[in-house]
Each structure stands twice: as C-alpha cells, then as structure tokens.
Write a protein that holds these residues in place. Structure first.
Motif, mmCIF file in Angstrom:
data_model
loop_
_atom_site.group_PDB
_atom_site.id
_atom_site.type_symbol
_atom_site.label_atom_id
_atom_site.label_comp_id
_atom_site.label_asym_id
_atom_site.label_seq_id
_atom_site.Cartn_x
_atom_site.Cartn_y
_atom_site.Cartn_z
ATOM 1 N N PRO A 1 -0.532 -30.414 -21.128
ATOM 2 C CA PRO A 1 -1.754 -29.954 -21.879
ATOM 3 C C PRO A 1 -1.484 -28.354 -22.150
ATOM 4 C CG PRO A 1 -2.424 -30.975 -19.903
ATOM 5 C CD PRO A 1 -0.973 -31.092 -19.911
ATOM 6 N N GLY A 2 -1.794 -28.262 -23.531
ATOM 7 C CA GLY A 2 -1.622 -26.767 -24.017
ATOM 8 C C GLY A 2 -0.274 -26.828 -24.913
ATOM 9 N N GLY A 3 0.318 -27.902 -25.057
ATOM 10 C CA GLY A 3 1.640 -27.953 -25.817
ATOM 11 C C GLY A 3 3.013 -27.608 -25.230
ATOM 12 N N ARG A 4 2.922 -27.479 -24.060
ATOM 13 C CA ARG A 4 4.142 -27.349 -23.181
ATOM 14 C C ARG A 4 4.859 -28.625 -22.896
ATOM 15 N NH1 ARG A 4 2.262 -22.701 -18.652
ATOM 16 N NH2 ARG A 4 2.037 -20.891 -20.021
ATOM 17 N N LEU B 1 8.374 -26.097 -19.921
ATOM 18 C CA LEU B 1 8.957 -25.462 -20.968
ATOM 19 C C LEU B 1 8.080 -25.122 -22.090
ATOM 20 C CD1 LEU B 1 11.374 -24.054 -22.639
ATOM 21 C CD2 LEU B 1 11.879 -26.614 -23.625
ATOM 22 N N ASP B 2 8.001 -23.718 -22.283
ATOM 23 C CA ASP B 2 7.120 -23.480 -23.681
ATOM 24 C C ASP B 2 8.098 -23.377 -24.786
ATOM 25 O OD1 ASP B 2 5.613 -22.234 -25.497
ATOM 26 O OD2 ASP B 2 4.730 -20.840 -24.494
ATOM 27 N N PRO B 3 8.017 -24.477 -25.692
ATOM 28 C CA PRO B 3 8.895 -24.423 -26.954
ATOM 29 C C PRO B 3 8.923 -23.292 -27.429
ATOM 30 C CG PRO B 3 7.718 -26.633 -26.593
ATOM 31 C CD PRO B 3 7.161 -25.490 -25.659
ATOM 32 N N ALA B 4 7.569 -22.676 -27.602
ATOM 33 C CA ALA B 4 7.303 -21.420 -28.887
ATOM 34 C C ALA B 4 8.143 -20.473 -28.416
ATOM 35 C CB ALA B 4 5.837 -21.188 -28.982
#
Length: 276
Positions: free
Chosen positions: A82-85, A148-151
């Motif tokens: 959730p949240g794109g991580r 991991l946060d890709p951004a």
C-alpha cells in the motif's frame, strides 16, 4: 534328491531377488513421485510476476537441490505494498521435503497478507512469527524482509535468523550489511525484530540470497559472501544488468558443493527495467 533341492533353492533365491527388485522399484518410484510433487509445490508457490516501477530493477534466480528429496525449503517474493512501496523478501524453511514446501507456502502467504496491514519490516516479522507459532508446526523459517520506496531509494530491512544481504554502489564500494537480526520465525513467541535503514543509490544493488548460494562442503559462509561481494561490486561499477548479476551469483553457488536449494534476489536502482 540333491539336484531337486538345489533347483528348489535356486528358484527360491530367484523369487526372493525378484521380490526385492520389485520393492526397490516401488521405493524408487515413490521417491521420484515425492520429488516431483515437492518441486511442483515449490514452483507453484514462487511468484510468477515481479513489480515493475520506473527506476526499479529486480531479478531473481532459483536452483533446485542437487539430489534426493532436498527440495522445498527456499523461496523469494516481491510485491507492491500500500502506498506504492515494494516488499522484497527471501527465506529458507527448515527441512527439504514436501512438508517444507507446504510450510514455505504458508510462510509466504502469511507474510504477504500481513504486509497489507503492517508493512514496517520489524513489525511484519513479529506478526508473521506469532502467526506461524499459532499454526502449531514443528518447522521454522529464516527470512529477510525489505521495504523499498522506489521514488527515494529508501530501504528498510529486518532479518529473522537469515544470512545478511550484500550491497554495492556505483562508486566501487561493496560489502555485507551489518545489521541486528533476530531468531528464525516460528521458534520464540513475542520476539522483536529491529529494522534498519539503507539507501539504494542510483547504479547501486542489493543482493539477497539463501545459504545454499554461499555455504557448503567446499566453502565457508564467509568465503561465499566474499565471493558475492566481489561480483556485486564489479557489477555496480561496470553497470552490469541485474539479471546478469543474479545469473552470475547463482552460477557461483556451484562452487560451494551444496546439496541445498539456492535462491537469489537482486534489486537495483537506476534506469527503467523493461524485462519481465
């Protein structure tokens, strides 16, 4: 009369040999069936698709055990949180048989389900540990989980009895992650797992693996990890594609003389990865 007894003895011996041969064939067929079932269970439980994000590169490799029923313990996974991580994990279940393959599926499914409500790595491993204990199985599993946060490249990790992972940066630095791990999952109740933070920089890689890649009769775990550190460092400096690095790491597992499963998961931060 002596000739008749001799003939009867010979017939009896042949009959016994025939019976033993038939039993041996039945056992061999049963073992072959068990191996095929264990492999099918494990292959069916490994993810077919990996997350794809701009700037994120993921590659995996898996090599089955070399002989016998030594199959079913290792797994890897990567999925969107959730949240794109991105959630990344690798683990190893005690034992190498059908039961281990089935338990591996329980661990992976439980971890994925819990990650939707508690994706912080330390908390996630704690809840997964409690879940496995509630199942009452005598098996246990080691595991490393990364968020991991890709951004931003921010990466948080926690380990449960698993071997540490390897890192490398584009400027030539590399090594083994020095963090505090906890006991394997499914052993001690109310266990806490401490999370640590890392940064996945552009051109850098993290290499997660199981002990079948780096430890065996022909190589100590320290020597095996050093081998992976060298491969990761060279790959980061030269810009080697993550799929090629994963292939090189799993190829190196042949030198440890293992009879265990071997799994590798490589994550890199850089240009978009267009390979499925």
């Amino acid at each position: 009369m002596s000739r008749k007894r001799s003939t009867d003895d010979g017939d009896e011996l042949l009959a016994r040999l025939g019976s033993l041969t038939a039993q041996a064939r039945e056992r061999a067929e049963l073992q072959r069936t068990q191996v095929e079932l264990a492999i099918a269970l494990q292959r069916g439980m490994l993810p077919r698709d990996l997350p794809r994000r701009r700037g994120l590169r993921i590659a995996v490799r898996y090599a089955p055990a070399c002989s016998g029923l030594n199959v079913g313990g290792d797994w890897y996974d990567a999925f969107t949180l959730p949240g794109g991580r991105i959630g990344l994990c690798i683990g190893d279940v005690q034992g190498h048989n059908i039961e281990a393959a089935a338990f591996m599926g329980q661990v992976r499914a439980g971890l994925r389900a819990l990650a939707t409500v508690a994706s912080e790595p330390g908390t996630l491993l704690c809840r997964t540990n409690d879940l496995l204990l509630s199942l009452g199985s005598e098996l246990f599993a080691t595991c490393t989980f990364l968020r991991l946060d890709p951004a931003t490249g921010l990466l948080e990790s926690a380990r449960a009895g698993h071997i540490p992972f390897v890192w490398a940066t584009a400027d030539g630095k590399s090594g083994v992650v020095d963090d505090e791990g906890g006991p394997p999952l499914g052993i001690e109740p109310c266990t806490e797992y401490r999370a640590t933070r890392h940064r996945l920089t552009t051109g850098g890689v993290f290499v997660l693996l199981t002990d079948g890649v780096v430890e065996g009769p022909a190589m100590t775990i320290d020597d095996g990890l050093d081998q992976v550190v060298r491969l990761a460092g060279a790959a980061a400096v030269t810009g080697l594609e993550v799929h090629a690095l994963a292939a090189a790491v799993i190829k190196g597992a042949e030198s440890v003389g293992h009879e265990d499963d071997a799994a590798v998961l490589v994550v890199g931060h850089g240009e978009p990865d267009e390979r499925p």
